[in-house]
Enzyme design. Structure first.
Site, PDB file in Angstrom:
ATOM      1  NE  ARG A 142      63.436  26.040  -1.859  1.00 48.05           N
ATOM      2  CZ  ARG A 142      63.105  26.035  -3.146  1.00 48.05           C
ATOM      3  NH1 ARG A 142      64.023  25.885  -4.042  1.00 48.05           N
ATOM      4  NH2 ARG A 142      61.842  26.141  -3.493  1.00 48.05           N
TER       5      ARG A 142
ATOM      6  NE  ARG B 133      68.037  21.002  -5.566  1.00 46.80           N
ATOM      7  CZ  ARG B 133      67.363  21.475  -6.613  1.00 46.80           C
ATOM      8  NH1 ARG B 133      67.384  20.817  -7.752  1.00 46.80           N
ATOM      9  NH2 ARG B 133      66.677  22.596  -6.525  1.00 46.80           N
TER      10      ARG B 133
ATOM     11  NE  ARG C 112      64.726  13.933  -1.237  1.00 47.68           N
ATOM     12  CZ  ARG C 112      64.536  14.701  -2.289  1.00 47.68           C
ATOM     13  NH1 ARG C 112      64.656  15.983  -2.208  1.00 47.68           N
ATOM     14  NH2 ARG C 112      64.182  14.169  -3.444  1.00 47.68           N
TER      15      ARG C 112
ATOM     16  CG  ASP D 136      57.690  22.455  -2.132  1.00 41.85           C
ATOM     17  OD1 ASP D 136      58.839  22.869  -2.372  1.00 41.85           O
ATOM     18  OD2 ASP D 136      56.708  22.770  -2.846  1.00 41.85           O
TER      19      ASP D 136
ATOM     20  CE1 TYR E 105      55.450  26.262  -9.351  1.00 42.93           C
ATOM     21  CE2 TYR E 105      54.935  27.443  -7.321  1.00 42.93           C
ATOM     22  CZ  TYR E 105      55.856  27.040  -8.275  1.00 42.93           C
ATOM     23  OH  TYR E 105      57.165  27.422  -8.169  1.00 42.93           O
TER      24      TYR E 105
HETATM   25  O1  CP3 Z   1      65.345  25.203   3.464  1.00 42.05           O
HETATM   26  C1  CP3 Z   1      64.207  25.678   3.217  1.00 42.05           C
HETATM   27  O2  CP3 Z   1      64.037  26.838   2.810  1.00 42.05           O
HETATM   28  C2  CP3 Z   1      62.986  24.856   3.577  1.00 42.05           C
HETATM   29  C3  CP3 Z   1      62.449  24.072   2.541  1.00 42.05           C
HETATM   30  C4  CP3 Z   1      61.677  24.641   1.368  1.00 42.05           C
HETATM   31  C5  CP3 Z   1      61.546  23.906   0.171  1.00 42.05           C
HETATM   32  N1  CP3 Z   1      60.662  24.537  -0.647  1.00 42.05           N
HETATM   33  C6  CP3 Z   1      62.238  22.644  -0.089  1.00 42.05           C
HETATM   34  C7  CP3 Z   1      62.459  22.242  -1.488  1.00 42.05           C
HETATM   35  C8  CP3 Z   1      60.902  25.786   1.233  1.00 42.05           C
HETATM   36  C9  CP3 Z   1      60.715  26.943   2.199  1.00 42.05           C
HETATM   37  C10 CP3 Z   1      60.255  25.709  -0.042  1.00 42.05           C
HETATM   38  C11 CP3 Z   1      59.280  26.700  -0.520  1.00 42.05           C
HETATM   39  C12 CP3 Z   1      58.966  26.756  -1.954  1.00 42.05           C
HETATM   40  N2  CP3 Z   1      58.733  25.718  -2.820  1.00 42.05           N
HETATM   41  C13 CP3 Z   1      58.750  27.970  -2.647  1.00 42.05           C
HETATM   42  C14 CP3 Z   1      58.825  29.328  -2.036  1.00 42.05           C
HETATM   43  C15 CP3 Z   1      60.248  29.744  -1.873  1.00 42.05           C
HETATM   44  C16 CP3 Z   1      60.876  30.269  -3.115  1.00 42.05           C
HETATM   45  O3  CP3 Z   1      61.869  29.677  -3.547  1.00 42.05           O
HETATM   46  O4  CP3 Z   1      60.414  31.294  -3.623  1.00 42.05           O
HETATM   47  C17 CP3 Z   1      58.438  27.644  -3.969  1.00 42.05           C
HETATM   48  C18 CP3 Z   1      58.158  28.622  -5.092  1.00 42.05           C
HETATM   49  C19 CP3 Z   1      58.415  26.223  -4.076  1.00 42.05           C
HETATM   50  C20 CP3 Z   1      58.108  25.394  -5.257  1.00 42.05           C
HETATM   51  C21 CP3 Z   1      59.280  24.530  -5.572  1.00 42.05           C
HETATM   52  N3  CP3 Z   1      59.539  23.324  -4.950  1.00 42.05           N
HETATM   53  C22 CP3 Z   1      60.381  24.812  -6.428  1.00 42.05           C
HETATM   54  C23 CP3 Z   1      60.506  26.041  -7.288  1.00 42.05           C
HETATM   55  C24 CP3 Z   1      61.290  23.748  -6.309  1.00 42.05           C
HETATM   56  C25 CP3 Z   1      62.654  23.614  -6.942  1.00 42.05           C
HETATM   57  C26 CP3 Z   1      62.653  22.752  -8.163  1.00 42.05           C
HETATM   58  C27 CP3 Z   1      64.060  22.340  -8.490  1.00 42.05           C
HETATM   59  O5  CP3 Z   1      64.335  21.127  -8.455  1.00 42.05           O
HETATM   60  O6  CP3 Z   1      64.901  23.210  -8.772  1.00 42.05           O
HETATM   61  C28 CP3 Z   1      60.739  22.832  -5.398  1.00 42.05           C
HETATM   62  C29 CP3 Z   1      61.376  21.588  -4.917  1.00 42.05           C
HETATM   63  C30 CP3 Z   1      62.093  21.741  -3.636  1.00 42.05           C
HETATM   64  N4  CP3 Z   1      61.541  22.252  -2.500  1.00 42.05           N
HETATM   65  C31 CP3 Z   1      63.434  21.365  -3.360  1.00 42.05           C
HETATM   66  C32 CP3 Z   1      63.664  21.667  -2.014  1.00 42.05           C
HETATM   67  C33 CP3 Z   1      64.922  21.428  -1.215  1.00 42.05           C
HETATM   68  C34 CP3 Z   1      64.393  20.716  -4.331  1.00 42.05           C
HETATM   69  C35 CP3 Z   1      63.978  19.302  -4.516  1.00 42.05           C
HETATM   70  C36 CP3 Z   1      65.054  18.307  -4.210  1.00 42.05           C
HETATM   71  O7  CP3 Z   1      65.961  18.555  -3.399  1.00 42.05           O
HETATM   72  O8  CP3 Z   1      64.935  17.212  -4.781  1.00 42.05           O
END
Ligand code: CP3
Length: 339
Positions: A28, A32, A41, A77, A150
């Protein structure tokens, strides 16, 4: 001689070769915590951003520029390939992926993914590999169990009760679901590798909910099939709370086993066994500690990592949104100075 991604500290550590300094990147790292990410974004939904190669490229490059990390991770994602095969889902800010109709019967099985479903992924990866030069790009996907969670729960879950109900109650349907998800995942990874990604990470974020015997019987064969299909690049396999599963996750076919912050790396190395590198594992909340505490803890992790045949420095889970980017920069600089 020009530097190449192949000779980078990151790929060398994955291959358990000597490195000039431990390589470091953050799960990540694009997200954010970076003001430039929030600015870019603004006004675009997450899944829309993932389908827009220009945005994906710029967001992926942001942390590389600002932090000087040793690898980029593709901005996307784990639910992007599910959306691409028509699963009705959304990423709700502050919540995570939410599925409109949770998986219950064979009729709910998503269709298989083809490369033509995700042209925007190859396009973004191709552009990124050119822009990154000698910095390697990590592709990624969600592992079958975590994607199933999910789909079956319909969203994030604490105890994965519905998932386990299906897994223990209807093993045939469970196997059909995980087989299809393994196909989707390996196609999604293959697209990224064919477009130029030089390593992959398979996220089984929530598989730590299972005891090892059930992991081995009901999950590992599916993850193993995915990992075997992408053996031409280094494969990182990671989950949270997986202290009891580290050995089996390595056996699934990982070159590098990701470790969360609960198990010291020196202990993890013993559990995983020889022939694999490790990745991790600074507690993501340590960024909120005073500078000296961060530096001391980073050095401790590096020291513990020296007991491994290869060590890629990372946090034990993703960067928290409230993180000060300067703390991440301090971590990178401290890791690099331990050479
Ligand atoms: O920088 C990176 O690591 C690359 C981008 C990345 C994202 N999601 C972007 C994202 C990666 C590798 C993921 C993988 C992902 N997504 C996982 C596995 C990694 C982990 O954390 O265990 C999982 C479980 C998800 C599912 C998911 N998608 C979650 C839990 C969330 C967060 C929800 C929140 O708002 O707190 C997302 C959304 C997401 N994916 C965001 C980002 C940057 C946030 C959304 C935003 O910025 O609006």
């Amino acid at each position: 001689m020009t530097a190449t991604a192949h000779d980078s500290a990151f790929l060398r550590a994955c291959r358990r070769e000597p490195v000039p300094h431990p390589p470091v990147w953050f799960m990540r790292q694009a997200g954010r915590a970076l003001p430039e990410y929030r600015a870019l974004r603004a006004g675009t939904e997450m899944l829309e951003a993932c389908r827009t190669p220009d945005l994906v490229t710029e967001i992926t490059l942001q942390p590389v520029r600002r932090l000087g990390v040793d690898a980029a991770i593709f901005f996307s994602d784990i639910v992007v390939p599910l959306k691409a095969v028509g699963v009705d889902l959304d990423i709700v800010p502050g919540v995570g992926p939410v599925v409109a109709k949770p998986f219950r019967t064979l009729a709910d099985l998503p269709r298989a993914l083809t490369p033509d479903d995700v042209p925007y992924i190859s396009e973004a990866v191709g552009a990124l590999v050119g822009a990154l030069g000698a910095t390697p790009l990590i592709g990624f996907a969600g592992a079958p169990f975590t994607l199933a969670s999910y789909l079956v729960e319909g969203g994030p879950s604490k105890n994965h009760a519905a998932t386990k109900t299906l897994m223990y109650g209807d093993p045939g349907l469970w196997a059909a679901l995980l087989e299809r998800l393994a196909d989707i995942t390996l196609t999604f990874l293959r697209v990224q590798i064919d477009a130029g990604a030089s390593a992959i990470q398979l996220f089984d974020s929530w598989v730590g909910a299972l005891p090892a015997a059930d992991y081995r019987a009901l999950v590992q064969p599916h993850s193993a099939r995915v990992l075997a299909a992408v053996a031409d690049v280094p494969r990182i396999h990671f989950g949270v709370g997986t202290g009891e599963l580290l050995h089996d996750m390595g056996e699934a076919g990982a070159d590098v086993v990701g470790v969360d912050w609960r198990v010291p790396l020196s202990e993890a190395v013993g559990r995983i066994g020889p022939g694999r590198a490790v990745q991790g594992n600074l507690d993501p909340t340590l960024v909120f500690a005073p500078r000296e505490v961060i530096e001391a803890k980073v050095r401790k992790v590096v020291e513990a990592g020296r007991t491994a045949e290869g060590h890629v420095f990372n946090l034990g889970h993703g960067v928290l949104p409230e993180t000060d980017p300067d703390a991440l920069k301090l971590i990178v600089d401290t890791v690099h100075a331990t050479a």
